[in-house]
Design a protein around this motif. Structure first.
Motif, PDB file in Angstrom:
ATOM      1  N   ASN A 167       0.826  -1.219   0.000  1.00  0.00           N
ATOM      2  CA  ASN A 167       0.000   0.000   0.000  1.00  0.00           C
ATOM      3  C   ASN A 167       0.855   1.262   0.000  1.00  0.00           C
ATOM      4  O   ASN A 167       0.477   2.273  -0.586  1.00  0.00           O
ATOM      5  N   ALA A 168       2.023   1.210   0.631  1.00  0.00           N
ATOM      6  CA  ALA A 168       2.929   2.364   0.600  1.00  0.00           C
ATOM      7  C   ALA A 168       3.400   2.605  -0.834  1.00  0.00           C
ATOM      8  O   ALA A 168       3.484   3.755  -1.292  1.00  0.00           O
ATOM      9  N   VAL A 169       3.697   1.520  -1.561  1.00  0.00           N
ATOM     10  CA  VAL A 169       4.110   1.652  -2.968  1.00  0.00           C
ATOM     11  C   VAL A 169       2.954   2.215  -3.781  1.00  0.00           C
ATOM     12  O   VAL A 169       3.132   3.130  -4.589  1.00  0.00           O
ATOM     13  N   ARG A 170       1.736   1.704  -3.552  1.00  0.00           N
ATOM     14  CA  ARG A 170       0.563   2.208  -4.296  1.00  0.00           C
ATOM     15  C   ARG A 170       0.338   3.694  -4.031  1.00  0.00           C
ATOM     16  O   ARG A 170       0.052   4.456  -4.953  1.00  0.00           O
ATOM     17  N   SER A 171       0.460   4.101  -2.785  1.00  0.00           N
ATOM     18  CA  SER A 171       0.273   5.519  -2.445  1.00  0.00           C
ATOM     19  C   SER A 171       1.317   6.382  -3.143  1.00  0.00           C
ATOM     20  O   SER A 171       1.007   7.456  -3.660  1.00  0.00           O
ATOM     21  N   ARG A 175       0.818   9.354  -5.896  1.00  0.00           N
ATOM     22  CA  ARG A 175       1.400  10.697  -5.791  1.00  0.00           C
ATOM     23  C   ARG A 175       2.191  11.049  -7.044  1.00  0.00           C
ATOM     24  O   ARG A 175       2.137  12.178  -7.528  1.00  0.00           O
ATOM     25  N   LEU A 176       2.924  10.072  -7.572  1.00  0.00           N
ATOM     26  CA  LEU A 176       3.704  10.325  -8.784  1.00  0.00           C
ATOM     27  C   LEU A 176       2.788  10.590  -9.978  1.00  0.00           C
ATOM     28  O   LEU A 176       3.110  11.407 -10.839  1.00  0.00           O
ATOM     29  N   VAL A 177       1.654   9.913 -10.031  1.00  0.00           N
ATOM     30  CA  VAL A 177       0.666  10.199 -11.090  1.00  0.00           C
ATOM     31  C   VAL A 177       0.121  11.612 -10.895  1.00  0.00           C
ATOM     32  O   VAL A 177      -0.005  12.376 -11.856  1.00  0.00           O
ATOM     33  N   ARG A 181       4.618  12.577 -12.912  1.00  0.00           N
ATOM     34  CA  ARG A 181       5.934  11.973 -13.119  1.00  0.00           C
ATOM     35  C   ARG A 181       5.824  10.607 -13.781  1.00  0.00           C
ATOM     36  O   ARG A 181       6.762  10.159 -14.423  1.00  0.00           O
ATOM     37  N   ILE A 182       4.670   9.931 -13.581  1.00  0.00           N
ATOM     38  CA  ILE A 182       4.353   8.700 -14.302  1.00  0.00           C
ATOM     39  C   ILE A 182       2.897   8.783 -14.727  1.00  0.00           C
ATOM     40  O   ILE A 182       2.181   9.703 -14.314  1.00  0.00           O
ATOM     41  N   GLN A 183       2.446   7.818 -15.524  1.00  0.00           N
ATOM     42  CA  GLN A 183       1.070   7.818 -16.013  1.00  0.00           C
ATOM     43  C   GLN A 183       0.316   6.616 -15.455  1.00  0.00           C
ATOM     44  O   GLN A 183       0.887   5.544 -15.263  1.00  0.00           O
ATOM     45  N   ARG A 184      -0.990   6.808 -15.261  1.00  0.00           N
ATOM     46  CA  ARG A 184      -1.857   5.694 -14.902  1.00  0.00           C
ATOM     47  C   ARG A 184      -2.363   5.099 -16.213  1.00  0.00           C
ATOM     48  O   ARG A 184      -2.935   5.789 -17.044  1.00  0.00           O
ATOM     49  N   ALA A 185      -2.163   3.800 -16.393  1.00  0.00           N
ATOM     50  CA  ALA A 185      -2.568   3.132 -17.628  1.00  0.00           C
ATOM     51  C   ALA A 185      -3.878   2.363 -17.447  1.00  0.00           C
ATOM     52  O   ALA A 185      -4.411   1.824 -18.393  1.00  0.00           O
ATOM     53  N   GLY A 186      -4.408   2.334 -16.267  1.00  0.00           N
ATOM     54  CA  GLY A 186      -5.637   1.617 -15.938  1.00  0.00           C
ATOM     55  C   GLY A 186      -5.687   1.420 -14.449  1.00  0.00           C
ATOM     56  O   GLY A 186      -4.833   1.907 -13.720  1.00  0.00           O
ATOM     57  N   ARG A 187      -6.686   0.703 -13.998  1.00  0.00           N
ATOM     58  CA  ARG A 187      -6.819   0.481 -12.558  1.00  0.00           C
ATOM     59  C   ARG A 187      -5.674  -0.391 -12.071  1.00  0.00           C
ATOM     60  O   ARG A 187      -5.538  -1.546 -12.461  1.00  0.00           O
ATOM     61  N   GLY A 188      -4.826   0.180 -11.211  1.00  0.00           N
ATOM     62  CA  GLY A 188      -3.674  -0.547 -10.669  1.00  0.00           C
ATOM     63  C   GLY A 188      -2.538  -0.730 -11.660  1.00  0.00           C
ATOM     64  O   GLY A 188      -1.602  -1.473 -11.386  1.00  0.00           O
TER      65      GLY A 188
END
Length: 194
Positions: A167-171, A175-177, A181-188
């Motif tokens: 969950n720390a990595v997901r959070s 934040r990076l999205v 700084r990075i993109q969300r390509a879909g859920r998760g």
């Protein structure tokens, strides 16, 4: 029909049966009252223990919650605006007692006043917080734009040992999205910026 002579005998037998039933019901009532008293006492002790544990969990959560962190983009040493994502993460943290590794990773020490002319050294918690962000950015730099699951990012960084670490990595990914700084390509699913 029953004769008149048999009637008093039947009444007497019925009265004896009712008397026995009365004694049995009184004994059962006393037994049930004792059992009810024991259940009420047990319920009271369970409620007291539960309240004590809930108070302890609230106290632990309050002590473990990091103080608001000032994040600065400025180079003049003055504090910048409060990072809203860090505050949101602290607010959304589950009420269950945190794991020891989570406490070490997220707990921020109280800021001290720096000496004049000295550059402030990052606190231990801030270094780990920044370290995770840097690790994730470095990982995505080497992915070549592939779509990656959050759990795979956690595994690549060795942070897939428990739900709190994942969950720390997901959070951090969220934040990076949020900071593009990075993109969300879909859920998760995430990928590096082109």
């Amino acid at each position: 029909m029953a004769s008149v002579a048999e009637m008093p005998k039947n009444i007497e037998i019925t009265a004896e049966n009712l008397q026995e039933e009365l004694h049995r019901l009184q004994a059962q009532r006393e037994s049930l009252q004792r059992e009810l008293a024991a259940v009420v006492a047990h319920l009271s002790s369970i409620q007291t223990a539960l309240k004590a544990l809930q108070d302890l969990m609230r106290t632990s959560a309050a002590e473990a919650a990091p103080a608001p962190v000032e994040v600065s983009e400025r180079t003049d040493g003055q504090p910048g605006p409060v990072d809203q994502a860090v505050l949101a993460e602290a607010r959304d943290r589950p009420t269950a007692a945190p794991q020891r590794s989570d406490l070490e990773e997220k707990q921020e020490p109280k800021p001290s006043t720096p000496r004049a002319g000295a550059s402030p050294a990052p606190a231990k918690g801030q270094a780990k917080y920044g370290k995770l962000t840097e690790q994730i950015e470095k990982y995505f730099a080497g992915t070549g734009g592939r779509v990656i699951r959050a759990r795979d990012v956690a595994a690549a960084l060795g942070r897939d040992t428990d739900a709190g670490s994942i969950n720390a990595v997901r959070s951090t990914l969220d934040r990076l999205v949020g900071t593009s700084r990075i993109q969300r390509a879909g859920r998760g699913l995430y990928r590096a910026n082109p």
